[in-house]
Design a protein around this motif. Structure first.
Motif, PDB file in Angstrom:
ATOM      1  N   ARG A 177      -3.145  -8.639  16.448  1.00  0.00           N
ATOM      2  CA  ARG A 177      -3.257  -7.312  17.062  1.00  0.00           C
ATOM      3  C   ARG A 177      -3.489  -6.240  16.012  1.00  0.00           C
ATOM      4  O   ARG A 177      -3.451  -6.516  14.811  1.00  0.00           O
ATOM      5  CB  ARG A 177      -1.972  -6.997  17.818  1.00  0.00           C
ATOM      6  CG  ARG A 177      -1.588  -8.022  18.830  1.00  0.00           C
ATOM      7  CD  ARG A 177      -0.227  -7.734  19.402  1.00  0.00           C
ATOM      8  NE  ARG A 177      -0.308  -6.623  20.365  1.00  0.00           N
ATOM      9  CZ  ARG A 177       0.684  -6.304  21.179  1.00  0.00           C
ATOM     10  NH1 ARG A 177       1.815  -6.975  21.142  1.00  0.00           N
ATOM     11  NH2 ARG A 177       0.552  -5.311  22.025  1.00  0.00           N
ATOM     12  N   ASN A 178      -3.634  -5.007  16.495  1.00  0.00           N
ATOM     13  CA  ASN A 178      -3.828  -3.855  15.610  1.00  0.00           C
ATOM     14  C   ASN A 178      -2.689  -3.731  14.605  1.00  0.00           C
ATOM     15  O   ASN A 178      -1.526  -3.841  14.966  1.00  0.00           O
ATOM     16  CB  ASN A 178      -3.849  -2.551  16.431  1.00  0.00           C
ATOM     17  CG  ASN A 178      -5.177  -2.351  17.128  1.00  0.00           C
ATOM     18  OD1 ASN A 178      -5.221  -2.257  18.335  1.00  0.00           O
ATOM     19  ND2 ASN A 178      -6.242  -2.311  16.389  1.00  0.00           N
ATOM     20  N   GLY A 179      -3.071  -3.502  13.362  1.00  0.00           N
ATOM     21  CA  GLY A 179      -2.084  -3.114  12.361  1.00  0.00           C
ATOM     22  C   GLY A 179      -1.235  -4.218  11.752  1.00  0.00           C
ATOM     23  O   GLY A 179      -0.292  -3.934  11.020  1.00  0.00           O
ATOM     24  N   VAL A 180      -1.574  -5.481  12.023  1.00  0.00           N
ATOM     25  CA  VAL A 180      -0.730  -6.557  11.477  1.00  0.00           C
ATOM     26  C   VAL A 180      -1.068  -6.876  10.012  1.00  0.00           C
ATOM     27  O   VAL A 180      -0.290  -7.535   9.328  1.00  0.00           O
ATOM     28  CB  VAL A 180      -0.812  -7.860  12.317  1.00  0.00           C
ATOM     29  CG1 VAL A 180      -0.229  -7.635  13.710  1.00  0.00           C
ATOM     30  CG2 VAL A 180      -2.229  -8.399  12.393  1.00  0.00           C
ATOM     31  N   GLY A 181      -2.231  -6.428   9.572  1.00  0.00           N
ATOM     32  CA  GLY A 181      -2.592  -6.651   8.169  1.00  0.00           C
ATOM     33  C   GLY A 181      -3.831  -7.503   7.959  1.00  0.00           C
ATOM     34  O   GLY A 181      -4.063  -8.036   6.868  1.00  0.00           O
ATOM     35  N   LYS A 182      -4.667  -7.612   8.979  1.00  0.00           N
ATOM     36  CA  LYS A 182      -5.865  -8.461   8.867  1.00  0.00           C
ATOM     37  C   LYS A 182      -6.839  -7.904   7.830  1.00  0.00           C
ATOM     38  O   LYS A 182      -7.308  -8.622   6.946  1.00  0.00           O
ATOM     39  CB  LYS A 182      -6.571  -8.577  10.239  1.00  0.00           C
ATOM     40  CG  LYS A 182      -5.680  -9.124  11.338  1.00  0.00           C
ATOM     41  CD  LYS A 182      -6.410  -9.240  12.667  1.00  0.00           C
ATOM     42  CE  LYS A 182      -6.968  -7.956  13.219  1.00  0.00           C
ATOM     43  NZ  LYS A 182      -5.940  -6.947  13.577  1.00  0.00           N
ATOM     44  N   THR A 183      -7.129  -6.603   7.968  1.00  0.00           N
ATOM     45  CA  THR A 183      -8.078  -5.983   7.023  1.00  0.00           C
ATOM     46  C   THR A 183      -7.497  -5.994   5.612  1.00  0.00           C
ATOM     47  O   THR A 183      -8.205  -6.293   4.641  1.00  0.00           O
ATOM     48  CB  THR A 183      -8.401  -4.540   7.474  1.00  0.00           C
ATOM     49  OG1 THR A 183      -9.055  -4.611   8.743  1.00  0.00           O
ATOM     50  CG2 THR A 183      -9.309  -3.838   6.477  1.00  0.00           C
ATOM     51  N   THR A 184      -6.207  -5.704   5.504  1.00  0.00           N
ATOM     52  CA  THR A 184      -5.570  -5.705   4.179  1.00  0.00           C
ATOM     53  C   THR A 184      -5.658  -7.101   3.544  1.00  0.00           C
ATOM     54  O   THR A 184      -5.821  -7.217   2.326  1.00  0.00           O
ATOM     55  CB  THR A 184      -4.103  -5.235   4.295  1.00  0.00           C
ATOM     56  OG1 THR A 184      -4.081  -3.992   5.003  1.00  0.00           O
ATOM     57  CG2 THR A 184      -3.474  -5.042   2.928  1.00  0.00           C
ATOM     58  N   GLU A 213     -13.961  -8.027  11.931  1.00  0.00           N
ATOM     59  CA  GLU A 213     -14.255  -7.582  13.304  1.00  0.00           C
ATOM     60  C   GLU A 213     -15.704  -7.143  13.531  1.00  0.00           C
ATOM     61  O   GLU A 213     -15.979  -5.960  13.770  1.00  0.00           O
ATOM     62  CB  GLU A 213     -13.302  -6.446  13.691  1.00  0.00           C
ATOM     63  CG  GLU A 213     -11.855  -6.915  13.690  1.00  0.00           C
ATOM     64  CD  GLU A 213     -10.936  -6.047  14.549  1.00  0.00           C
ATOM     65  OE1 GLU A 213     -11.312  -5.784  15.705  1.00  0.00           O
ATOM     66  OE2 GLU A 213      -9.863  -5.669  14.074  1.00  0.00           O
ATOM     67  N   ILE A 226       0.886  -1.177   0.000  1.00  0.00           N
ATOM     68  CA  ILE A 226       0.000   0.000   0.000  1.00  0.00           C
ATOM     69  C   ILE A 226       0.918   1.220   0.000  1.00  0.00           C
ATOM     70  O   ILE A 226       1.678   1.420   0.953  1.00  0.00           O
ATOM     71  CB  ILE A 226      -0.939   0.034   1.212  1.00  0.00           C
ATOM     72  CG1 ILE A 226      -1.804  -1.220   1.276  1.00  0.00           C
ATOM     73  CG2 ILE A 226      -1.831   1.274   1.145  1.00  0.00           C
ATOM     74  CD1 ILE A 226      -2.716  -1.298   2.475  1.00  0.00           C
ATOM     75  N   GLN A 282      -9.781  -9.598  16.870  1.00  0.00           N
ATOM     76  CA  GLN A 282      -8.711  -9.392  17.851  1.00  0.00           C
ATOM     77  C   GLN A 282      -9.089 -10.105  19.137  1.00  0.00           C
ATOM     78  O   GLN A 282      -8.235 -10.431  19.941  1.00  0.00           O
ATOM     79  CB  GLN A 282      -8.572  -7.904  18.174  1.00  0.00           C
ATOM     80  CG  GLN A 282      -8.067  -7.102  17.031  1.00  0.00           C
ATOM     81  CD  GLN A 282      -7.546  -5.746  17.505  1.00  0.00           C
ATOM     82  OE1 GLN A 282      -6.823  -5.661  18.498  1.00  0.00           O
ATOM     83  NE2 GLN A 282      -7.905  -4.713  16.789  1.00  0.00           N
ATOM     84  N   ILE A 288       2.929  -4.475   3.078  1.00  0.00           N
ATOM     85  CA  ILE A 288       2.041  -4.767   4.211  1.00  0.00           C
ATOM     86  C   ILE A 288       1.849  -6.275   4.412  1.00  0.00           C
ATOM     87  O   ILE A 288       2.012  -6.787   5.510  1.00  0.00           O
ATOM     88  CB  ILE A 288       0.660  -4.090   4.027  1.00  0.00           C
ATOM     89  CG1 ILE A 288       0.817  -2.585   3.744  1.00  0.00           C
ATOM     90  CG2 ILE A 288      -0.221  -4.348   5.237  1.00  0.00           C
ATOM     91  CD1 ILE A 288       1.328  -1.752   4.874  1.00  0.00           C
TER      92      ILE A 288
END
Ligand code: ATP
Ligand code: MG
Length: 234
Positions: free
Chosen positions: A35-42, A158, A11, A191, A16
């Protein structure tokens, strides 16, 4: 149903997703925990074609979709429910649902009445503007709307985000029943492992840069909850 093979997603110059592989069997329920920001949504956005991978392959029912645009991936039977709830404004609950309808000739096809059967609150609010629903009701509307497209697999990001514990309980109960009683395949992102345990059977524990630290079953987590902490330092 879904196979992700060694994908890399960038990105804006940032690498990512780095060499991610995962698979979800037909009718299976799999979760990506991290956790936050590891790339789940991506990861979900990459599968959906919204942020296509620079390398690697994605296959739906054995057919490659790596380079397809999102609407073609949707037509292959993939539904994406983002964590932020995007309700079409100025439309009633029912109009939001009807707009998403993609009829299917399958015997177990979703109809608006069948969807209302799982989400009675939406039925009682069918004439109300969709954006005036509560957060939990909007989450239900997004899931219900995804069902109207008669998908084979749902990518669910989530579903508990921003909901009170009581509402989370309601949404989780409905989603749990829904997947139990249908053939639908689930790829969930969470999460909160307690929610993941209720909805999925197999869990990919994702660390930074989308690195899969371990793949564990719900039984393994229930036997030893620390297994998640050890791999993800949650
Ligand atoms: N549009 C963007 N521009 C720049 N960086 C981005 C963009 N979207 C995501 N990222 C970065 O990519 C990384 C992964 O983001 P992603 O949203 O996939 O994480 P996540 O695991 O879903 O996190 P969360 O649990 O907070 O939702 C983060 O470091 C984020 O800052
Ligand atoms: Mg996310």
């Amino acid at each position: 149903m879904l196979r992700v093979e060694n994908i890399d997603t960038y990105i804006g110059g940032s690498h990512i997703i780095q060499g991610l592989s995962l698979s979800v069997e037909k009718g299976g329920a799999v979760c990506i925990l991290g956790r936050n920001g590891v790339g789940k949504t991506t990861t979900l956005r990459t599968i959906m074609g919204l942020t296509p991978p620079r390398s690697g392959r994605i296959l739906i029912e054995g057919e490659e979709t790596t380079k397809l645009p999102p609407h073609k991936i949707a037509r292959r039977g993939v539904a994406y429910v983002p964590a932020e709830r995007h309700i079409f404004p100025d439309l009633t609950v029912e109009e939001n649902l009807i707009l998403a309808e993609r009829p299917s000739d399958r015997a177990d096809a979703w109809t608006i009445d069948r969807v209302y059967g799982y989400f009675p609150v939406l039925s009682s609010r069918r004439r109300q503007d969709g954006t005036t629903l509560s957060g939990g009701e909007q989450q239900m509307l997004c899931i219900a709307r995804a069902l109207m497209g008669n998908p084979k697999i749902m990518l669910l990001d989530e579903p508990s985000q921003g909901l009170s514990p009581l509402l989370v309980k309601t949404v989780v109960q409905i989603v749990r029943r829904l997947f139990k009683e249908s053939e639908l395949t689930l790829l969930l992102v969470e999460q909160n492992f307690r929610i993941a345990l209720q909805l999925a059977k197999k869990h990919y524990l994702m660390g930074t840069k989308s690195k899969i630290q371990a793949i564990v079953s719900s039984e393994e987590i229930m036997k030893d909850e620390e297994i998640i902490k050890r791999h993800l330092s949650l």
